[in-house]
Design a protein around this motif. Structure first.
Motif, short mmCIF file in Angstrom:
data_model
loop_
_atom_site.label_atom_id
_atom_site.label_comp_id
_atom_site.label_asym_id
_atom_site.label_seq_id
_atom_site.Cartn_x
_atom_site.Cartn_y
_atom_site.Cartn_z
N PHE A 181 127.24 78.95 -100.25
CA PHE A 181 126.40 77.66 -99.42
C PHE A 181 127.74 76.98 -98.37
O PHE A 181 127.73 77.47 -97.09
CB PHE A 181 125.87 76.32 -99.97
N GLY A 182 129.18 77.14 -98.78
CA GLY A 182 130.46 75.97 -98.32
C GLY A 182 130.63 77.17 -97.40
O GLY A 182 131.16 77.40 -96.37
N ILE A 183 130.63 79.00 -97.90
CA ILE A 183 131.93 79.73 -97.27
C ILE A 183 130.47 80.19 -96.10
O ILE A 183 130.82 80.20 -94.70
CB ILE A 183 131.57 81.62 -98.29
N ILE A 184 129.13 80.52 -96.08
CA ILE A 184 129.05 80.64 -94.77
C ILE A 184 128.23 79.46 -93.30
O ILE A 184 128.87 79.46 -92.80
CB ILE A 184 127.03 80.52 -95.30
N ILE A 185 128.74 77.70 -94.16
CA ILE A 185 128.84 76.92 -93.33
C ILE A 185 130.17 77.06 -92.43
O ILE A 185 130.31 76.85 -91.18
CB ILE A 185 129.01 75.40 -93.51
N SER C 403 121.83 90.15 -96.95
CA SER C 403 120.84 89.95 -95.99
C SER C 403 120.36 88.13 -96.07
O SER C 403 120.67 87.50 -95.40
CB SER C 403 119.20 90.40 -96.97
N LYS C 404 120.56 87.73 -98.01
CA LYS C 404 121.22 86.70 -97.72
C LYS C 404 121.92 85.50 -96.32
O LYS C 404 121.52 84.57 -96.25
CB LYS C 404 120.92 86.01 -99.11
N TRP C 405 122.91 86.36 -96.45
CA TRP C 405 123.87 86.00 -95.78
C TRP C 405 123.33 85.32 -94.32
O TRP C 405 123.51 84.97 -93.62
CB TRP C 405 125.01 86.75 -95.81
N PHE C 406 122.86 86.27 -93.52
CA PHE C 406 122.05 86.51 -92.37
C PHE C 406 121.10 85.70 -92.15
O PHE C 406 121.23 84.73 -91.29
CB PHE C 406 121.28 87.80 -91.97
N ALA C 408 121.08 82.89 -94.37
CA ALA C 408 121.32 81.94 -94.10
C ALA C 408 121.79 81.15 -92.66
O ALA C 408 122.14 80.10 -92.81
CB ALA C 408 122.52 81.32 -95.67
N LEU C 409 122.81 81.86 -92.52
CA LEU C 409 123.67 82.21 -91.07
C LEU C 409 122.26 81.25 -90.39
O LEU C 409 122.85 80.48 -89.21
CB LEU C 409 124.56 83.57 -91.09
N SER C 410 121.31 82.17 -89.78
CA SER C 410 120.19 81.71 -88.48
C SER C 410 119.75 80.36 -88.84
O SER C 410 119.67 79.73 -88.27
CB SER C 410 119.52 82.28 -88.70
N GLY C 415 119.72 75.03 -87.63
CA GLY C 415 120.05 73.37 -87.59
C GLY C 415 118.86 73.15 -89.00
O GLY C 415 119.39 72.12 -89.08
N ARG C 416 118.50 74.35 -89.93
CA ARG C 416 118.11 73.88 -90.44
C ARG C 416 118.92 74.26 -92.03
O ARG C 416 118.06 74.88 -92.94
CB ARG C 416 116.77 74.89 -91.20
N PRO C 417 119.53 73.35 -92.75
CA PRO C 417 120.28 73.55 -93.55
C PRO C 417 119.43 73.37 -95.13
O PRO C 417 119.95 73.91 -95.74
CB PRO C 417 121.68 72.98 -94.00
N VAL C 418 118.30 73.08 -94.93
CA VAL C 418 117.72 72.97 -95.78
C VAL C 418 116.85 73.74 -96.08
O VAL C 418 116.95 74.26 -97.84
CB VAL C 418 116.28 71.82 -96.00
N PHE C 419 116.75 75.16 -95.50
CA PHE C 419 116.08 76.31 -95.98
C PHE C 419 117.55 77.28 -96.99
O PHE C 419 117.35 78.39 -97.44
CB PHE C 419 115.51 77.36 -94.64
N VAL C 420 118.53 76.83 -95.35
CA VAL C 420 119.93 77.70 -97.15
C VAL C 420 119.39 77.37 -98.91
O VAL C 420 120.20 77.70 -99.55
CB VAL C 420 121.36 77.06 -96.61
#
Lengths: 504, 79, 492, 122
Positions: A181-185, C403-406, C408-410, C415-420
């Protein structure tokens, strides 16, 4: 030394242990000697290669090299600077000694054909963490090391070990997800996670704060920071002693190393100080120090006591990070060195006792110093260093930390350090004093045994084990208040490098 | 006039469908379903789709009803 | 027109031809019947690769079936994105088929194996059709064929669980296609077209006159494809169907079939409906939340299972939700993540079901609690399980992380960090049920000795191939990600 | 009033929707499997009805071209599609029924709830 040679050496340092793992695993089929030889040889080659980097880094050399891109702007890369050199050299040194120690210690254990390959593989992953050039590869190696180390933790395969191992695994995964999470932010905010670009996050935002907390959780979990330390006192004692020494001595430091990288390369110290985020770290560090020491007092199992002690010692390092001035960083980095030496000696000595006598409980260890004077001697030296008695290295790190705290106008931290030292004394001395001054098997203190002639009935552990402990104990003395203190010099250079942004 | 006829047929359709849902005897339900299909075919004829109507009468009503009856004879009749 | 111009239709048609020939060949020359399907799969794969190369150079290929131009004729479309999905479908099918060659003899009666090949070819053919078609009604027909053949490869085992599960699947999928067809009628009413391209142009106009029709159609499509792809509250059929089927069928159904419907939903939202639609009402928001809940609940259900294959099936519900999440974010990075996950999950879940198949083949064990100590006898199998589990959790070094990286990045990008957080929580839940199995398999000694049958080399080889792909997809992502970026650039 | 007028104008569609809902309701709530299959057919037929109604314009003739007169024809495309649809529906029905017969051999019942009960008892 040309950069390409350095890169080749870095690749060798990381790659060799990982490549040797299957070889060692395969060699188990032929002979145990060959297996041991290969393991020690690998560890020593890695150590020598790490040392060979010394002239390069001491001349101010710094290398950032991209191996390949996983995704756009997200690569696996290598980096060498003084900080990574310090940690890598230290790690490979302790690893080499632990491997040598293992040969005797593990001779009577089961499943050695699993133990050695894993030990060597973890070395590679660990060096990978220190030489990572960006947060993503750091994350990859960090998870790799943590997950593989699980096999070391549960080596005994007892019910207790499995339970501790499961806790360890779950915490590792939680930490890994927090790191993710941190890295992606960071990637989202800065567009890169490379450590070579200076400060990545320039502006303060909620997301940046979340990232900071995530890193704190991810790396703090590994470093045994309160309240994420719960796995540590279970996991470290159940591992075989050389593995405990590595877990406590080196692998905990990977968390501290990661935090250091994050504080200086992702955020900037000024930003943390301005926002007051350093206070979070400070408060947690103080709690960690006091809690670790206090709980250690109540433990009767010697390895559990040492594990709690590790928690409190890592608290010093975190405290140094939270103060964030020159002296404090020197102290913190130097304490990484000191604690690695001290705690390895302590765990190895405890291991030697367990190996020779099977005693794990502190209350059973009366008079054991008369049987194993060298082991207990090393133990005592390390324990004194822990308490912070000059001229041992523990004193120097505490002294520098205290100077840093005073520089930052935080005398309260000095008080914390003093209290913790006192507590250290309270839980180490009750091991040492009865071990030397009470007769074995003695139960009632009111008997007149104290007047007996002290009988030495020497039954030391195997010579290689003793030699390893002596070398490490000597290190705690050499890196104390000696005039030519290379560890301290390195810490100073590291702190300068970090605080001045690499320009030294 | 055809409008009224169509409306009536549609009403029948609904009645048949509801009947199918409520009748407990499966064979009766199949018969109702066949009449449903036939009415449907007539409606489609009214809607100028004679080809579909023929297919519905033959397949949708005939073959399906046959299959259903066969299945019921191999299993049980009451719901 | 040369032969290469007919490749889009040939890819589909050769499967149906093979399906008809297969029982005949099985009766006359039993040895060649498997080779026939293998040859067809390989040929289709070759054609798909050829098409992809051609499309990358010359742009999208539109093929008019029988020479009738749309809107009346059926049109097939080969653009990079469809060809990517097609490649995944075909290569995973080929891989699973090679595995099935040995496994089927164990799970099925000898006389039905020829029929299994037929059904397999029909299934793959209809899936290729769903991917390539550019016509709604054609899609409906192919979906029905796909549903029947998917049911049939479950029920071919003819034990009571399989029959019951496939009936449940059939009924719910009939409901799905019913809804889909109703949606098609709504769109046809509004525009008079069935071709995707014509619809998109015409719907932008018709949106002003018949907004309700179009909304209803969109809602019906969500229900239809949600049911077929086991989106969270509509997933009830999946666990039974995927768990009771023969292992190659499970691998096929969980690995490939459900993704096809997710992809079809993607096509509806991005190639059929006008873009204003998604801006007006938050349909993607609905998908997003359902997917978010799906990732969590799929994992929670999976945790409660005692049967290995059932656990894997429930885990698919969580994983398909990632793909829906990619669609729901309405962002190109998320779509890259979702489509990457289609590939990763197809391989991973295929491999995990193969593992389950090998365990059943070798020992007959299905219960998770009996797996203790099995790793010592089946090391490669359990390593494959461990790597597959790691990819499901999204540990670094596996494709699951990318895939999770992409995704989470999107999520952060919009602007929806709750989905991360949701993604991370579901990863943790995944870890909680995959890890103990791996640990128990390797660490503890079994108390009672289990009888082991040696595992054929082909099956082991398939699993090793799976391991390689899962690990390589965690590091060497450039070709796939580039392809996806390039093809999504055509849409966004 | 406007809504009512709308309903009266589109009564074919309305009936189709009503039938669709009846079919779906029966299919999902009744536990008898044969009933489910019949309901599935009703559902499909209702969609086809709607399709045909879409192709029909008021007063249009069947699309059989007769020479010379210029009349309004119904759209032939829906008809062609529905033919396919009916065939697909019949084959699904046939498959479902064969499954039911086989299930009946195993469980001695056509009632889905009873089957679930039997399975949960195992």
């Amino acid at each position: 030394m040309s950069p390409s040679t350095v890169i080749a050496m870095l690749l060798a340092i990381i790659g060799l242990p990982i490549l040797m793992t299957p070889v060692i695993m395969y060699s188990c089929r032929f002979s145990e000697k060959l297996r041991n030889l290969l393991s020690v040889a690998t560890a020593s080659i890695v150590f020598i290669l790490s040392l060979l980097l010394y002239p390069f880094v001491i001349g101010g050399g710094e290398i950032q090299f991209t191996l390949f891109e996983v995704l756009p702007n997200l690569e696996i890369s290598l980096r060498l600077d003084i900080l990574s050199f310090c940690l890598a050299a230290l790690a490979s040194f302790i690893w080499l000694l632990s491997t040598i120690y293992s040969i005797n210690y593990m001779a009577t254990e089961h499943a050695c054909s699993r133990y050695y390959p894993v030990l060597i593989f973890t070395l590679g992953a660990c060096q990978g963490i220190f030489f990572s050039g960006d947060l993503f590869s750091l994350f990859v190696f960090f998870e790799l090391m943590s997950l593989i180390a699980y096999i070391l933790v549960i080596h005994e395969e007892t019910e207790e070990a499995m339970k501790a191992g499961y806790k360890y695994l779950v915490m590792t995964i939680i930490g890994g997800l927090a790191l993710f999470f941190g890295i992606i932010i960071v990637f989202e905010l800065g567009g890169t996670v490379s450590l070579g670009v200076g400060v990545i996050i320039q502006e303060v935002s909620t997301l940046a704060f979340i990232a900071f907390i995530c890193f704190l959780i991810g790396f703090g979990m590994k470093a045994g920071m309160f309240p994420l330390h719960v796995w540590l006192p279970d996991a470290h004692p159940v591992a075989p002693s050389p593995a405990s020494a590595l877990l406590s001595g080196i692998m905990l430091k990977t968390g501290a190393y990661g935090l250091l990288r994050v504080i200086f390369h992702v955020f900037s110290p000024e930003m943390l100080l301005q926002q007051g985020w350093d206070n979070i770290l400070g408060v947690l560090a103080v709690i960690t120090i006091l809690l670790g020491s206090a709980v250690a007092l109540t433990q009767n199992d010697i390895k559990r006591r040492l594990a709690y002690s590790s928690i409190s010692q890592l608290g010093y390092v975190l405290l140094g990070f939270s103060i964030l001035n020159s002296n404090a960083i020197i102290g913190a980095v130097f304490h990484i060195f000191s604690h690695a030496f001290m705690k390895s000696v302590l765990f190895l000595a405890a291991g030697a006792i367990i190996w020779k006598t099977g005693k794990r409980q502190v209350s059973d260890m009366k008079g054991i110093g008369r049987q194993m004077p060298v082991t207990l001697g090393c133990f005592s030296i390390a324990a004194f260093a822990m308490i912070g008695i000059p001229p041992l290295n523990g004193f120097l790190s505490k002294w520098t930390l205290a100077l840093g705290a005073l520089d930052a106008n935080m005398p309260i931290y000095v008080l914390v350090l003093l209290i913790s030292s006192l507590l250290n004394a309270l839980y180490y001395l009750p091991i040492i004093i009865p071990a030397f001054f009470e007769a074995p098997g003695e139960t009632s203190p009111d008997s007149d045994a104290g007047h007996d002639e002290i009988q030495f009935d020497i039954r030391e552990a195997a010579p290689a084990m003793v030699a390893v402990m002596v070398v490490l104990a000597l290190c705690t003395i050499i890196f104390g208040l000696t005039p030519n203190n290379i560890a301290f010099t390195l810490s100073r250079l590291t702190a300068e490098f970090l605080l001045l942004g690499g320009a030294f | 006039m055809t409008e009224v006829l169509n409306a009536l047929l549609l009403a029948f359709l609904i009645v048949c469908a509801v009947g199918v849902a409520y009748i407990r005897d499966l064979l009766s339900a199949v018969i109702l379903f066949s009449s449903f299909g036939l009415i449907m075919a007539v409606i489609w004829q009214q809607l100028s789709a004679p080809d579909v109507a023929m297919v519905e009468a033959a397949l949708g009503t005939g073959v399906v009803a046959l299959l259903l009856v066969a299945a019921i004879s191999k299993t049980e009749r009451a719901e | 027109m040369g032969l290469t111009d007919h490749f889009p239709v040939l890819i589909i048609v050769i499967f149906f031809i093979a399906a008809f020939l297969s029982p005949l060949v099985y009766r006359l020359a039993r040895k060649f019947s498997a080779a026939l399907i293998l040859a067809v799969l390989t040929a289709a794969l070759g054609m798909a690769i050829f098409l992809l190369l051609e499309v990358q150079q010359a742009g999208t290929v539109l093929y008019h079936l029988g020479g009738w131009p749309p809107p009346w004729g059926i049109e097939l479309k080969a653009d990079p994105l469809r060809l990517y999905i097609l490649l995944v479908v075909l290569s995973v099918s080929l891989w699973i088929f090679i595995y099935a060659l040995r496994d089927l003899h164990h799970e099925l009666k000898k006389r039905v194996i020829g029929w299994y090949y037929t059904l397999y070819a029909v299934l793959v053919g209809s899936m290729s059709g769903i991917v390539l078609t550019n016509d709604l009604f054609n899609l409906f027909v192919l979906m029905e064929i796909c549903a029947i053949s998917a049911c049939a490869i479950i029920s071919i085992k003819e034990d009571r669980e399989c029959l019951e599960a496939s009936f449940k699947y059939l009924i719910l999928s009939a409901m799905g296609t019913g809804c889909f067809l109703l949606g098609v009628v709504m769109l046809y009413m509004a525009t008079g077209y069935l071709n995707y391209g014509f619809l998109q142009v015409e719907l932008a106009e018709a949106f002003n006159y018949y907004p309700r029709n179009i909304f209803t159609a969109a809602a019906l499509f969500i229900v239809a494809f949600g049911t077929k792809a086991a989106l969270f509250p509509l997933h009830v059929w999946l666990p039974d169907a995927h768990a009771s089927a023969p292992s190659p069928s499970s691998a096929m159904l969980s690995g490939v079939v459900i993704k096809i419907y997710a992809f079809a939903l993607f096509l509806m939202f991005y190639e059929v409906f006008p873009r204003e639609l998604l801006a007006t009402i938050p349909l993607n928001e609905i998908i997003l939340w359902l997917a978010g809940l799906g990732t969590l609940f799929g994992s929670i259900y999976a945790m409660l299972q005692t049967d290995l294959k059932k656990m894997l099936a429930f885990s698919s519900i969580g994983q398909i939700a990632y793909i829906f999440m990619g669609i729901g974010f309405n962002h190109d990075l998320a779509l890259i993540g979702g489509f990457y996950h289609i590939m990763v999950h197809a391989v991973t879940k295929g491999m995990l079901f193969m593992v389950a198949g090998v365990i059943i083949y070798s020992t007959g064990i299905r219960e998770i609690k009996d797996l203790v100590g099995i790793g010592r006898s089946l090391p490669i199998t359990m390593v494959a399980f461990a790597i597959g589990g790691a990819s499901m959790v999204g540990l670094p070094g596996t494709g699951g992380l990318i895939s999770k990286w992409f995704l989470a990045l999107s999520a952060l990008e919009i602007g929806r960090p709750v989905f991360v957080l949701i993604i991370l929580a579901s990863s943790l839940l995944n870890a909680v049920y995959y890890m103990p199995i791996v640990i128990n398999a390797f660490m503890q000694q079994e108390e009672t000795k289990i009888e082991f049958k040696p595992v054929p080399r082909v099956m082991l080889g398939c699993m090793v191939a799976g391991i390689v792909v899962v690990v390589v997809s965690g590091f060497y992502t450039t070709p796939v990600v580039n392809l996806l970026e390039q093809s999504l650039a055509l849409i966004f | 009033m406007e809504i009512l007028a709308g309903i009266i104008d589109n009564y074919y569609y309305m009936v189709a929707i009503i039938l669709f809902v009846i079919g779906m309701y029966t299919m999902l709530t009744h536990s008898n499997m044969i009933k489910k299959v019949i309901a599935m057919n009703i559902m499909d037929a209702s969609v086809f009805l709607m399709f045909v109604a879409v192709g029909y314009a008021h007063g249009s003739q069947a699309p059989i071209i007769t020479e010379g007169n210029d009349v309004l024809y119904a759209n032939p495309l829906p008809g062609a599609l529905i033919l396919t649809g009916i065939v697909v529906a019949v084959s699904v029905t046939a498959y479902a029924l064969s499954l039911i017969v086989k299930i009946y051999r195993h469980y001695e019942t056509c009632d889905y709830d009873e089957i679930c009960e039997i399975r949960s008892l195992e």
